[in-house]
Design a protein around this motif. Structure first.
Motif, short mmCIF file in Angstrom:
data_model
loop_
_atom_site.label_atom_id
_atom_site.label_comp_id
_atom_site.label_asym_id
_atom_site.label_seq_id
_atom_site.Cartn_x
_atom_site.Cartn_y
_atom_site.Cartn_z
N GLN A 216 0.81 -1.21 0.00
CA GLN A 216 0.00 0.00 0.00
C GLN A 216 0.85 1.26 0.00
O GLN A 216 0.51 2.26 -0.66
CB GLN A 216 -0.94 0.00 1.21
N ARG A 217 1.97 1.23 0.73
CA ARG A 217 2.84 2.42 0.76
C ARG A 217 3.39 2.73 -0.62
O ARG A 217 3.46 3.90 -1.03
CB ARG A 217 3.99 2.20 1.74
N VAL A 218 3.78 1.68 -1.36
CA VAL A 218 4.31 1.87 -2.71
C VAL A 218 3.22 2.43 -3.63
O VAL A 218 3.45 3.36 -4.41
CB VAL A 218 4.86 0.55 -3.27
N GLU A 219 2.02 1.88 -3.53
CA GLU A 219 0.92 2.35 -4.37
C GLU A 219 0.61 3.81 -4.08
O GLU A 219 0.40 4.61 -5.01
CB GLU A 219 -0.32 1.49 -4.12
N ASP A 220 0.56 4.19 -2.80
CA ASP A 220 0.26 5.57 -2.45
C ASP A 220 1.36 6.51 -2.92
O ASP A 220 1.09 7.65 -3.34
CB ASP A 220 0.06 5.70 -0.94
N THR A 221 2.62 6.05 -2.85
CA THR A 221 3.73 6.88 -3.32
C THR A 221 3.66 7.10 -4.83
O THR A 221 3.87 8.21 -5.33
CB THR A 221 5.09 6.22 -2.97
N LEU A 222 3.34 6.03 -5.56
CA LEU A 222 3.22 6.14 -7.02
C LEU A 222 2.07 7.07 -7.41
O LEU A 222 2.21 7.91 -8.30
CB LEU A 222 3.01 4.76 -7.64
N LEU A 223 0.93 6.92 -6.73
CA LEU A 223 -0.20 7.80 -7.03
C LEU A 223 0.11 9.24 -6.62
O LEU A 223 -0.35 10.19 -7.27
CB LEU A 223 -1.46 7.30 -6.33
N GLY A 224 0.91 9.41 -5.56
CA GLY A 224 1.35 10.76 -5.19
C GLY A 224 2.18 11.38 -6.30
O GLY A 224 2.04 12.57 -6.61
N ALA A 225 3.07 10.57 -6.91
CA ALA A 225 3.87 11.07 -8.03
C ALA A 225 2.99 11.44 -9.21
O ALA A 225 3.23 12.44 -9.90
CB ALA A 225 4.90 10.01 -8.44
N VAL A 226 1.95 10.64 -9.45
CA VAL A 226 0.98 10.96 -10.51
C VAL A 226 0.34 12.32 -10.23
O VAL A 226 0.23 13.18 -11.13
CB VAL A 226 -0.11 9.87 -10.59
N ALA A 227 -0.07 12.54 -8.98
CA ALA A 227 -0.69 13.81 -8.61
C ALA A 227 0.28 14.97 -8.82
O ALA A 227 -0.10 16.03 -9.34
CB ALA A 227 -1.16 13.76 -7.16
N GLY B 279 -2.86 6.04 5.85
CA GLY B 279 -1.82 6.35 6.82
C GLY B 279 -0.44 6.54 6.23
O GLY B 279 0.55 6.54 6.96
N HIS B 280 -0.35 6.71 4.90
CA HIS B 280 0.95 6.89 4.24
C HIS B 280 1.05 8.29 3.64
O HIS B 280 1.59 8.46 2.55
CB HIS B 280 1.15 5.83 3.16
N GLN B 281 0.56 9.27 4.38
CA GLN B 281 0.54 10.63 3.85
C GLN B 281 1.94 11.15 3.53
O GLN B 281 2.15 11.83 2.52
CB GLN B 281 -0.13 11.59 4.86
N THR B 282 2.92 10.84 4.38
CA THR B 282 4.28 11.33 4.16
C THR B 282 4.86 10.76 2.88
O THR B 282 5.44 11.49 2.06
CB THR B 282 5.18 10.97 5.35
N SER B 283 4.71 9.45 2.68
CA SER B 283 5.23 8.82 1.46
C SER B 283 4.53 9.40 0.23
O SER B 283 5.17 9.66 -0.79
CB SER B 283 5.01 7.31 1.51
N ALA B 284 3.21 9.59 0.33
CA ALA B 284 2.47 10.15 -0.80
C ALA B 284 2.91 11.57 -1.11
O ALA B 284 3.03 11.96 -2.27
CB ALA B 284 0.97 10.11 -0.50
#
Length: 308
Positions: free
Chosen positions: A84-95, A284-289
């Motif tokens: 989940q952390r990896v997915e949230d980070t990738l979607l953060g990069a998309v954003a 709960g992975h706001q920082t990574s995102a």
């Protein structure tokens, strides 16, 4: 149920939903009216023999978005999911890439074009802001009146309980990909590589993790790997269709170009704020995102400087 009965049923659902969500219904009506008017004056220009100069480039850009979406979906044939952390980070990069693309490749060129056309910086900014408002109204209405489903928040929209989950996923993907395709079309409508190339590159790059996330979400809903990849890949077809719409929106009256840039930016900003960022902050992975968002923004900024 006959075709007429089905049409009456959906008409009743939409009317009831419109009464319940009057603001979104008004926004959708205004947004669609503006799009139709812009398209109409563009078609008049084409009928007069003035084809959009960037039509070919816009379609190539839209096809690039489709190709990278399909490419990104392919790993779902063997992957069952991502941490989940990896997915949230990738979607953060998309954003981050979508935010930077909206700023550097849509709003700034729109402000510059508006000032040159109208001879006034405030008037030019006003035209772009009006376009942004139309884009937000259009997406707000489409989001409220299109039955669709998100991976974390579940189904929404009128009649969602009568659609299969696979179609709800398809409609949700369409709401993401359509404004991206429109942005490509608008950016290339004047055949300006300095505007269109960095934007298309950014959208094509961010479509890779987005395609994977969509395919994994469909697979997680219980569908086969092959079907998940096919649906996620096929959703990329909305990008060349959106590009065709975008180049049509911006190729008529001269002032339609900055309006179209603002409209595409507003639509993309709506998707980022309303869908992508909230999706990355639910687990709960706001920082990574946020780190992913900053990296994505920086990559797009560099691309715009290098390619623009």
């Amino acid at each position: 149920m006959t075709t007429a009965t089905t049409a009456d049923h959906w008409t009743h659902l939409l009317r009831a939903h419109a009464r319940e969500h009057r603001t979104a219904a008004f926004g959708l009506g205004i947004g669609l009216l503006a799009v139709l008017l812009l398209l109409a004056q563009s078609l008049i220009q084409i009928a007069a023999g003035n084809a959009p100069p960037g039509l070919k480039l816009a379609m190539l850009g839209g096809l690039a978005g489709f190709a990278t979406t399909a490419l990104g979906a392919l790993p779902a044939l063997v992957l069952r999911g991502l941490p989940q952390r990896v997915e949230d980070t990738l979607l953060g990069a998309v954003a981050g890439m979508m935010l930077a693309a909206s700023a550097f490749s849509l709003l700034l060129p729109g402000l510059d074009a508006g000032e040159k056309i109208l001879g006034s910086a405030p008037l030019g900014a006003g035209v772009v802001v009006a376009g942004m408002a139309l884009g937000v109204l259009l997406m707000l209405g489409l989001d409220q009146f299109t039955p669709h489903e998100h991976d974390k928040t579940g189904p929404c929209g009128p009649g969602h309980d009568e659609c299969s989950r696979i179609w709800l996923f398809v409609f949700a993907i369409a709401l993401h990909n359509l404004p991206e395709g429109m942005a490509i079309g608008v950016a290339f409508s004047q055949a300006d590589m300095a505007v269109g190339l960095p934007l298309t590159t950014a959208i094509a790059l961010q479509d890779i993790p987005e395609g994977l996330a969509v395919a994994l979400a469909i697979r997680g809903a219980g569908y086969s790997p092959l079907l998940a990849v096919l649906v996620a890949g096929a959703s990329g077809l909305l990008e060349p269709l959106g590009a065709l719409l975008g180049v049509g929106l911006s190729s008529g009256m001269e002032v339609a170009y900055p309006v179209g840039l603002g409209l595409a930016a507003g639509a993309m900003l709506f998707v980022v704020s309303h869908e992508v960022i909230p999706e990355t902050h639910r687990n709960g992975h706001q920082t990574s995102a946020t780190v992913g968002l900053m990296l994505g923004f920086a990559v797009m900024m560099v691309l715009d400087t290098t390619l623009g």
